[in-house]
Design an enzyme around this catalytic site. Structure first.
Site, PDB file in Angstrom:
ATOM      1  N   LYS A 214      -8.633 -11.631  -9.640  1.00 20.77           N
ATOM      2  CA  LYS A 214      -9.883 -11.638  -8.888  1.00 20.77           C
ATOM      3  C   LYS A 214     -10.734 -10.410  -9.216  1.00 20.77           C
ATOM      4  CE  LYS A 214      -8.550 -14.238  -4.752  1.00 20.77           C
ATOM      5  NZ  LYS A 214      -8.428 -14.169  -3.268  1.00 20.77           N
TER       6      LYS A 214
ATOM      7  N   LYS B  93     -12.950  -4.200  -6.757  1.00 19.73           N
ATOM      8  CA  LYS B  93     -13.263  -2.791  -6.967  1.00 19.73           C
ATOM      9  C   LYS B  93     -11.995  -1.966  -7.158  1.00 19.73           C
ATOM     10  CE  LYS B  93     -15.702   1.050  -4.736  1.00 19.73           C
ATOM     11  NZ  LYS B  93     -14.587   2.008  -4.590  1.00 19.73           N
TER      12      LYS B  93
ATOM     13  N   LYS C  59       0.818  -1.209   0.000  1.00 20.31           N
ATOM     14  CA  LYS C  59       0.000   0.000   0.000  1.00 20.31           C
ATOM     15  C   LYS C  59       0.852   1.259   0.000  1.00 20.31           C
ATOM     16  CE  LYS C  59      -4.103  -2.024   2.179  1.00 20.31           C
ATOM     17  NZ  LYS C  59      -5.024  -1.998   3.338  1.00 20.31           N
TER      18      LYS C  59
END
Length: 341
Positions: free
Chosen positions: A207, A210, A126
Site C-alpha cells: 500500500k 508515508k 510497533k
C-alpha cells in the site's frame, strides 16, 4: 444475514446512525488516504451523524517533536476541511481538546486486562520497531475504546487491520455494562465502502504509505502538479504492454487503473477498455490526479492563510463533542461508584 448485519439494519431503521472515525496527525496526507478513506468520510456526513477526531493523544505513544506535532495537528485539520469535511455537517475536533477522552480512558484501563492488551498485534508490531516502548503504546486500545464509547457510537467503519481494536472495544463495553449496568452503546464494526486500492507507485505489491519512506512511490495531497506527473510517469508497470485490470499478475498497471478510476469515479475495469498503451494511461492518470488535487490545495491555502479561523472551527467542534462526551463520562463515573463532586 449475520448478527452484525442485523444489528446494523436495526440501527439504520431506528435512527440516523452515529459514526466515529479518528486519524493521527502523523504528517502529510497522501493519495491513498484520500481515495481509500477520506472520500468515504465526506460521504458519511450526508448519511450519518458523523464524529471525526484528530487523535493527537495517540500520536504521543511514540516520541514526537512538540512543535512538529502541534503544526501537524493544525495542518491536518485544514486538510480535512479542504478535502470536504464540513464542520456544519459533522463534528470535527482535536482529541486533546476534549478532556473526557483521557478521563474515560482510565476507566477503560481498569476494565481491560493485561492479557488482552498484551495480545494486541499492533502493539507487538510497533514495539518491535521502537527503541523506546511507552506504557501508552501498551494501553493504546483503552484510549481508543474511550474515543469510541464516549459518543454512543453505533458504527465504526475501519478495515480488517483494525478489527481487533473494535473487538476489544466491544469486549470492554460489554464487561463494563455487565459489572455496572447498562452504560455504553456497544458499537458495531463495519467494513467501509470499498475505497480505491492505492498502492505504492514503485512497489505496487504494498500500500501507498508515508511510513514506508518511499518518496517516489507516494503522492501527497499537497504535491505539486509537476511532481505528480513525474512520479506517475515513472510508475512501475511491466513488460507485456497489455492494459488490463488484474492486481495478481499486473500490479503496477492495475494500480494506475485503480487511481484513474477513483479520481474519475469510474471502475478500473471500464477504464482499462479506453487504453492500449501504458504511456497514454499514465498521462491520463496524472491529469486526473492533478485535477482532483488542485481544488483541495486551493481550499487548503485559504484555510492556511487564516489559522485563527481553523482554531475557531475546531473549538466549535470540541464544544459539540463535549456535549455528548460529558454525559457519557458522568454516566460511567456514577455507575462504577465514583463519588459525585
Amino acid at each position: 444475514m449475520g448478527s452484525a448485519q442485523i444489528a446494523i439494519l436495526r440501527i439504520t431503521l431506528a435512527k440516523m446512525a452515529r459514526v466515529f472515525s479518528g486519524i493521527q496527525p502523523s504528517g502529510d496526507l497522501h493519495l491513498g488516504n484520500l481515495l481509500g478513506a477520506l472520500v468515504n468520510w465526506v460521504n458519511h456526513q450526508e448519511e450519518h451523524e458523523s464524529v471525526y477526531c484528530i487523535v493527537d493523544l495517540h500520536a504521543l505513544t511514540l516520541p514526537k517533536d512538540a512543535e512538529e506535532l502541534r503544526s501537524n495537528t493544525l495542518e491536518l485539520a485544514q486538510l480535512l476541511m479542504a478535502v470536504g469535511l464540513d464542520p456544519d455537517r459533522c463534528t470535527l475536533f482535536v482529541q486533546s481538546h476534549v478532556p473526557e477522552h483521557s478521563q474515560l480512558a482510565w476507566l477503560m484501563e481498569c476494565t481491560v486486562s493485561y492479557g488482552e492488551l498484551s495480545r494486541m498485534t499492533a502493539f507487538k508490531d510497533k514495539s518491535d520497531r521502537s527503541d523506546f516502548i511507552s506504557a501508552g503504546l501498551f494501553t493504546y486500545p483503552a484510549l481508543q475504546a474511550a474515543d469510541i464509547l464516549l459518543y454512543d457510537t453505533d458504527l465504526v467503519p475501519v478495515g480488517d487491520d483494525q478489527r481487533q481494536h473494535i473487538e476489544i472495544t466491544r469486549d470492554i463495553a460489554e464487561r463494563f455494562n455487565h459489572r455496572f449496568g447498562e452504560t455504553f452503546v456497544v458499537p458495531e464494526h463495519v467494513i467501509p465502502p470499498a475505497g480505491a486500492r492505492v498502492m505504492d507507485l514503485q512497489h505496487p505489491d504494498r500500500k501507498m504509505s508515508k511510513s514506508q519512506h518511499s518518496v517516489n512511490g507516494t503522492i501527497n495531497v499537497l504535491e505539486s502538479p509537476d511532481s505528480v506527473r513525474k512520479k506517475i510517469k515513472r510508475a512501475v508497470t511491466d513488460s507485456d504492454g497489455e492494459v488490463r485490470f488484474d492486481f495478481e499478475s499486473k500490479a503496477g498497471v492495475s494500480n494506475l487503473l485503480s487511481i484513474l478510476g477513483a479520481a474519475t469515479n469510474t471502475s478500473p475495469e471500464k477504464v482499462a477498455d479506453s487504453f492500449e498503451r501504458y504511456g497514454d494511461l499514465k498521462t491520463a492518470a496524472a491529469d486526473a490526479v492533478v485535477e482532483l488535487l488542485t481544488p483541495i490545495q486551493e481550499r487548503f491555502a485559504d484555510l492556511q492563510a487564516d489559522p485563527a479561523e481553523t482554531r475557531r472551527l475546531l473549538q466549535i467542534g470540541a464544544d459539540k463533542a463535549r456535549e455528548v462526551a460529558s454525559r457519557t463520562l458522568m454516566r460511567a463515573q456514577q455507575n462504577c461508584g465514583l463519588l459525585e463532586g
